[in-house]
Scaffold this active site. Structure first.
Site, mmCIF file in Angstrom:
data_model
loop_
_atom_site.group_PDB
_atom_site.id
_atom_site.type_symbol
_atom_site.label_atom_id
_atom_site.label_comp_id
_atom_site.label_asym_id
_atom_site.label_seq_id
_atom_site.Cartn_x
_atom_site.Cartn_y
_atom_site.Cartn_z
ATOM 1 N N SER A 146 77.366 23.613 107.323
ATOM 2 C CA SER A 146 78.032 23.651 106.015
ATOM 3 C C SER A 146 79.524 23.519 106.228
ATOM 4 O O SER A 146 80.066 24.059 107.198
ATOM 5 C CB SER A 146 77.736 24.983 105.311
ATOM 6 N N TYR A 159 77.087 33.920 105.207
ATOM 7 C CA TYR A 159 76.620 32.530 105.251
ATOM 8 C C TYR A 159 77.587 31.654 106.035
ATOM 9 O O TYR A 159 77.178 30.866 106.900
ATOM 10 C CB TYR A 159 76.470 32.009 103.828
#
Length: 252
Positions: A146, A159
């Site tokens: 990401s 995350y």
């Protein structure tokens, strides 16, 4: 939207984790359209089975819970059996669970769960798939990271940290699996319009939109071509690399 029809994967056998919906579902659809045979795996069993049924004979569904090491071992074995081997793996499955929470609002249980699924799960799936990929002679692993790990997204700490770990793991795995002739690369998508991002405040969507060189929303199809290319036999000398796919929000 980018076109993937020029990328051909006839006969390639690919396992995609977390592929009952969202970005993983988009990968599965694109792979089948490119001629690959696919195993869809997830904990969303009804949706995963329905997708496999829709995609036809080229797709199979195998349950896999990345929180459970035994389920990972059995799931990868079942995937390889269903396809007669594995040529590719997309480590897509992940959870967020920390969105909108500051570092002092996170619990240890939340942190551990995110790390167990996103980091440990990626490691264990890759380890279980390794002998099958090695037997292929042209094994390909694509880890979905990401771009939050590249720009340091706030209020998303667990995350973001997990995806930073996936990026670092990609490089170590590339060196270890290189002996097998297997490549390992990572893609870092930006904020993509999928079910899993529906909770994200409009202000964060606007932040991305305004910061992109290509100023439009990012959709799953934007990531497909990068993933499919990295799964081709032609990508055999590309390994240990990170490719941000985010419309130029982060330029790496």
């Amino acid at each position: 939207m980018p076109m993937t029809r020029e990328i051909q994967l006839q006969g390639r056998r690919v396992l995609v984790t977390g592929s009952a919906r969202g970005l993983g579902e988009s990968f599965a659809r694109a792979l089948v359209a490119a001629g690959a045979r696919v195993v869809i795996s997830d904990v969303l069993h009804e949706r995963g089975q329905a997708l496999a049924t829709e995609l036809g004979a080229a797709a199979h569904y195998v349950p896999m819970d990345l929180m459970d090491p035994a389920a990972i071992h059995d799931g990868v074995a079942a995937a390889a059996a269903a396809l007669g081997g594995l040529d590719g793996l997309i480590n897509n499955a992940a959870i967020t669970n920390s969105g909108g929470k500051g570092l002092d609002e996170l619990t240890v249980d939340t942190w551990d769960r995110v790390m167990d699924v996103n980091v440990r799960g990626t490691w264990l799936v890759t380890a279980a798939a390794r002998p099958h990929l090695a037997a292929s002679g042209s094994g390909r692993v694509v880890n979905i990271a990401s771009d939050t790990a590249l720009w340091g997204a706030p209020r998303l700490l667990a995350y973001t940290a997990s995806k930073g770990a996936v990026i670092a793991m990609t490089r170590s795995l590339a060196r270890e699996l290189g002996a097998d002739g297997t490549t390992v690369n990572a893609i870092a998508p930006g904020l993509t319009l999928v079910e899993a991002t529906e909770y994200i405040p409009q202000a964060r969507h606007d932040h991305y939109l305004q910061g992109r060189a290509i100023q439009r929303p990012q959709v799953p199809d934007d990531v497909n071509a990068a993933a499919l290319f990295l799964l081709t036999r032609s990508a055999g000398f590309v390994t240990g690399q990170l490719l941000p796919v985010n419309g130029g929000f982060v330029m790496h």
